[in-house]
Design a protein around this motif. Structure first.
Motif, PDB file in Angstrom:
ATOM      1  N   TYR A   1      53.705 -10.271  26.924  1.00 28.64           N
ATOM      2  CA  TYR A   1      54.107 -11.142  27.915  1.00 28.64           C
ATOM      3  C   TYR A   1      53.667 -10.542  29.385  1.00 28.64           C
ATOM      4  O   TYR A   1      53.983  -9.458  29.593  1.00 28.64           O
ATOM      5  CB  TYR A   1      55.706 -11.295  27.895  1.00 28.64           C
ATOM      6  CG  TYR A   1      55.991 -11.889  26.706  1.00 28.64           C
ATOM      7  CD1 TYR A   1      56.340 -13.323  26.709  1.00 28.64           C
ATOM      8  CD2 TYR A   1      56.504 -11.315  25.638  1.00 28.64           C
ATOM      9  CE1 TYR A   1      56.669 -13.786  25.494  1.00 28.64           C
ATOM     10  CE2 TYR A   1      56.925 -11.917  24.382  1.00 28.64           C
ATOM     11  CZ  TYR A   1      56.859 -13.213  24.354  1.00 28.64           C
ATOM     12  OH  TYR A   1      57.377 -13.772  23.176  1.00 28.64           O
ATOM     13  N   ASN A   2      53.149 -11.534  30.212  1.00 32.51           N
ATOM     14  CA  ASN A   2      52.847 -11.000  31.510  1.00 32.51           C
ATOM     15  C   ASN A   2      53.509 -11.396  32.635  1.00 32.51           C
ATOM     16  O   ASN A   2      53.825 -12.730  32.738  1.00 32.51           O
ATOM     17  CB  ASN A   2      51.248 -11.523  31.642  1.00 32.51           C
ATOM     18  CG  ASN A   2      50.590 -11.080  32.927  1.00 32.51           C
ATOM     19  OD1 ASN A   2      51.291 -10.709  33.942  1.00 32.51           O
ATOM     20  ND2 ASN A   2      49.239 -11.460  32.932  1.00 32.51           N
ATOM     21  N   LEU A   3      54.426 -10.640  33.162  1.00 30.11           N
ATOM     22  CA  LEU A   3      55.542 -10.987  34.148  1.00 30.11           C
ATOM     23  C   LEU A   3      55.029 -10.350  35.540  1.00 30.11           C
ATOM     24  O   LEU A   3      54.487  -9.173  35.936  1.00 30.11           O
ATOM     25  CB  LEU A   3      56.685 -10.305  33.921  1.00 30.11           C
ATOM     26  CG  LEU A   3      57.128 -10.605  32.419  1.00 30.11           C
ATOM     27  CD1 LEU A   3      58.347  -9.758  32.342  1.00 30.11           C
ATOM     28  CD2 LEU A   3      57.802 -12.205  32.347  1.00 30.11           C
ATOM     29  N   TYR A   4      55.282 -11.169  36.585  1.00 36.22           N
ATOM     30  CA  TYR A   4      54.956 -10.786  37.851  1.00 36.22           C
ATOM     31  C   TYR A   4      56.185 -11.013  38.833  1.00 36.22           C
ATOM     32  O   TYR A   4      56.864 -11.897  38.642  1.00 36.22           O
ATOM     33  CB  TYR A   4      53.752 -11.598  38.702  1.00 36.22           C
ATOM     34  CG  TYR A   4      53.312 -10.786  39.810  1.00 36.22           C
ATOM     35  CD1 TYR A   4      52.263 -10.181  39.683  1.00 36.22           C
ATOM     36  CD2 TYR A   4      53.684 -11.211  41.195  1.00 36.22           C
ATOM     37  CE1 TYR A   4      51.651  -9.389  40.892  1.00 36.22           C
ATOM     38  CE2 TYR A   4      53.188 -10.780  42.099  1.00 36.22           C
ATOM     39  CZ  TYR A   4      52.241  -9.609  41.909  1.00 36.22           C
ATOM     40  OH  TYR A   4      51.770  -9.089  43.310  1.00 36.22           O
TER      41      TYR A   4
ATOM     42  N   VAL B   1      55.149  -6.864  28.879  1.00 32.89           N
ATOM     43  CA  VAL B   1      55.857  -6.540  27.840  1.00 32.89           C
ATOM     44  C   VAL B   1      55.274  -6.832  26.590  1.00 32.89           C
ATOM     45  O   VAL B   1      54.720  -7.964  26.162  1.00 32.89           O
ATOM     46  CB  VAL B   1      57.383  -7.169  27.912  1.00 32.89           C
ATOM     47  CG1 VAL B   1      58.146  -7.066  26.888  1.00 32.89           C
ATOM     48  CG2 VAL B   1      57.881  -7.109  29.137  1.00 32.89           C
ATOM     49  N   LYS B   2      55.053  -5.749  25.735  1.00 34.75           N
ATOM     50  CA  LYS B   2      54.324  -5.796  24.566  1.00 34.75           C
ATOM     51  C   LYS B   2      55.137  -5.740  23.305  1.00 34.75           C
ATOM     52  O   LYS B   2      55.858  -4.638  23.249  1.00 34.75           O
ATOM     53  CB  LYS B   2      53.091  -4.746  24.506  1.00 34.75           C
ATOM     54  CG  LYS B   2      51.831  -4.946  24.353  1.00 34.75           C
ATOM     55  CD  LYS B   2      50.920  -3.560  24.193  1.00 34.75           C
ATOM     56  CE  LYS B   2      49.637  -3.882  24.611  1.00 34.75           C
ATOM     57  NZ  LYS B   2      48.905  -2.560  24.057  1.00 34.75           N
ATOM     58  N   VAL B   3      54.968  -6.744  22.447  1.00 39.25           N
ATOM     59  CA  VAL B   3      55.886  -6.601  21.420  1.00 39.25           C
ATOM     60  C   VAL B   3      55.127  -6.800  20.220  1.00 39.25           C
ATOM     61  O   VAL B   3      54.242  -7.518  19.941  1.00 39.25           O
ATOM     62  CB  VAL B   3      56.769  -7.938  21.388  1.00 39.25           C
ATOM     63  CG1 VAL B   3      58.076  -7.580  20.313  1.00 39.25           C
ATOM     64  CG2 VAL B   3      57.249  -8.110  22.543  1.00 39.25           C
ATOM     65  N   PHE B   4      55.204  -5.743  19.198  1.00 40.96           N
ATOM     66  CA  PHE B   4      54.467  -5.670  17.696  1.00 40.96           C
ATOM     67  C   PHE B   4      55.467  -6.321  16.748  1.00 40.96           C
ATOM     68  O   PHE B   4      56.859  -5.776  16.779  1.00 40.96           O
ATOM     69  CB  PHE B   4      54.143  -4.358  17.264  1.00 40.96           C
ATOM     70  CG  PHE B   4      52.960  -3.719  18.210  1.00 40.96           C
ATOM     71  CD1 PHE B   4      51.694  -4.330  17.782  1.00 40.96           C
ATOM     72  CD2 PHE B   4      53.102  -2.950  19.234  1.00 40.96           C
ATOM     73  CE1 PHE B   4      50.645  -3.670  18.701  1.00 40.96           C
ATOM     74  CE2 PHE B   4      51.920  -2.558  19.914  1.00 40.96           C
ATOM     75  CZ  PHE B   4      50.995  -2.823  19.534  1.00 40.96           C
TER      76      PHE B   4
END
Lengths: 166, 399
Positions: free
Chosen positions: A72-75, A85-88
């Motif tokens: 997820y790319n948040l600004y 936010v990286k989720v495996f």
């Protein structure tokens, strides 16, 4: 407000089971499937990450335990900082964030269509770029580029027509 | 929907479902909208896309980094130079490259000229949709000058593939500078004509004011970027917030208007064209001399002159062109303020010469998500105005 402060606060307030990574100038927060949504919610409410830029799904068939990854790319326009936010995830299911950001309505649909990640709780999880009758997910690594199938004899609109095989 | 339903205005009516597109001329490509209408009023609009899907992201996984550049031209084909730039900046982030100053200036000049050209086409077609034929002809007249400029420098009018990883393909020819100055002069006069024809035109105002209102909160929530975001009063522009190339040295403003309707998006784009013109002028004034391709051996392609003289350059060029280059493992994201909004490339590298995964954050795709929201309660004829104001390019949406 820099990335280290945000991360320290997240670790204290939301979960200690996260790690950070700065790679080529991009700030990543690595999280697990259970508390990623709390992290995004906290980021949105406390640090004004109001702008969801992108959702990326990645297929890793060689990672046996976590074959899918969602980023997820948040600004934050107020703090001028971008956080990923990286989720495996162990299976292809992950909770939707479309209740937090309406932008996820389209972005998650696209990743479902192309990568095949199922966003649980998404109100309208249909294919968006590929046709409805398409049964594969083209951006998975087991989808071979040259291995194409033809759909000439597909009953696209469910009219009950039986086509003869060409 | 054929049952009787209560619509937003509280009336009972028969809801009729019709298709708008994919062959409708004012959907600007192959966008299909499924409209539920009550009389002339839109109750619900559902966009249906994918008619132009070419699987660019899948193709990227099977191509070397250089080989993907021509495909980026065909995303937003109205501003191909911006797409080249966004992709190359993302790949360059892997190597932490130092790009020569002249190349950076030229990149900015061309990205801004591409913005003007794209906005001109938008204004032309949007005005034509509203019935203003004159503006259409005027805009295409000036756009022709721009395409000629692109042809002088890059050899192509539209799909230029001119910006490369590590710099640009070749230096500009000498006559370009004068022609570009000429264009700036002409354009700063001509843009007054468009404004004169439209800004206070009664028909234009009736077709655009108060139509398709997007509030500030919704704009953020739906992730709308670019002129749509700025038309809703959010002063956000990546050129200012995360400056790339030489935008931190340029003097320009971010236009933003509070109303959030079609008219304020029109005002934003007109103002942006003026600002772009300003940036091009500054960059041309300060354009330094020097090389246009980095000499970093990992990615820098040796020029033809070098190849003809030095054996090592020949080997290097052959190696880069046939085998490609290998970025380190990792994920990278880089975005630019494209003509339609935030255009970003998320690249995952596994250390080979091909990207492991490449995700394009296409601004038009995300911006299209606001159509169901802002079209509710308007007339069918206003739908044309709303689609026009979002400025979609289907090549970018469908990828």
């Amino acid at each position: 407000m820099n990335f280290d402060e945000i991360f320290a606060k997240l670790q204290g307030d939301v979960s200690s089971d996260i790690s950070k990574q700065v790679q080529f100038g991009c700030n990543f927060i690595l999280s697990n499937k259970d508390n990623f949504k709390n992290i995004i919610k906290y980021l949105k409410e406390v640090f004004d990450f109001e702008y969801l830029v992108d959702v990326v799904g990645i297929h890793w068939p060689e990672h046996k335990n976590t074959p899918f990854e969602v980023v997820y790319n948040l600004y934050s326009i107020k703090n001028k900082i971008r956080v990923f936010v990286k989720v495996f995830i162990p299976d292809e299911k992950i909770e939707t964030i479309s209740d937090l950001y309406k932008a996820a309505l389209f972005l998650e649909r696209e990743q479902y269509d192309l990568v095949g990640v199922k966003f649980i709780g998404h109100p309208d999880l249909r294919r968006i770029l590929m046709p409805e009758f398409f049964d594969k997910h083209p951006l998975r690594k087991d989808f071979n580029l040259k291995d194409r199938s033809w759909y000439n004899d597909v009953d696209e609109q469910n009219l009950g027509i039986k086509y003869k095989h060409l | 929907m054929d049952e009787k339903t209560i619509n937003d205005s509280g009336k009972f009516g028969d809801i009729l479902t019709i298709n708008m597109g994919p062959q409708h001329p004012s959907t600007h490509g192959v966008l299909r909208l499924i409209l539920d209408i009550d009389g002339e009023t839109i109750v619900n609009a559902t966009p249906d896309i994918g008619y132009l899907h070419r699987g660019v992201e899948k193709l990227a996984e099977n191509r070397m980094y250089h080989q993907f550049i021509p495909l980026t031209d065909r995303l937003d084909y109205l501003a191909s130079l911006s797409n080249n730039l966004a992709y190359c900046l993302a790949v360059e982030k892997f190597f932490d490259l130092k790009i020569p100053e002249r190349a950076n200036y030229l990149r900015v000049i061309f990205a801004e000229l591409a913005r003007i050209s794209s906005h001109l086409l938008w204004l032309a077609s949007h005005a034509l949709d509203m019935g203003a034929m004159t503006v259409f002809l005027y805009c295409f007249r000036e756009r022709e000058l721009l395409l000629d400029l692109f042809e002088i420098a890059t050899g192509q009018r539209m799909t230029s593939s001119w910006i490369r990883v590590g710099g640009i393909r070749a230096d500009i020819p000498d006559e370009f500078i004068n022609k570009a100055y000429e264009f700036i002069e002409i354009f700063s006069e001509k843009i007054k004509d468009y404004e004169g024809l439209l800004s206070k035109n009664r028909i234009w105002l009736q077709r655009t004011k108060g139509i398709g209102i997007l509030t500030k909160e919704d704009a953020l929530n739906y992730g709308a970027s670019g002129p749509i975001m700025r038309g809703s009063g959010i002063k956000f522009d990546i050129r200012k917030f995360e400056p790339y190339c030489i935008y931190d040295k340029m003097d320009f403003e971010i236009p933003s208007f509070e109303d959030g309707d079609v008219y304020s998006r029109y005002l934003v784009r007109i103002e942006e064209m003026k600002q772009s013109n300003r940036i091009v002028k500054q960059a041309l004034d300060e354009l330094p001399e020097g090389p246009v391709m980095t000499d970093d051996p990992r990615v820098g392609i040796p020029s033809h002159e070098e190849v003809n003289e030095r054996m090592e350059s020949l080997i290097r060029r052959f190696y880069l062109m046939s085998k490609g280059f290998t970025p380190p493992r990792g994920d990278v994201y880089s975005s630019i303020e494209s003509t339609k909004g935030e255009l970003g490339f998320y690249i995952v590298s596994d250390g080979t010469e091909k990207p492991y995964r490449l995700k394009i954050r296409a601004p038009s795709f995300v911006n299209l998500g606001i159509v169901p929201l802002i079209s509710k309660g308007h007339m069918i004829a206003d739908m044309v105005s709303i689609i026009g104001s979002i400025d979609i390019v289907l090549g970018e949406i469908d990828r």
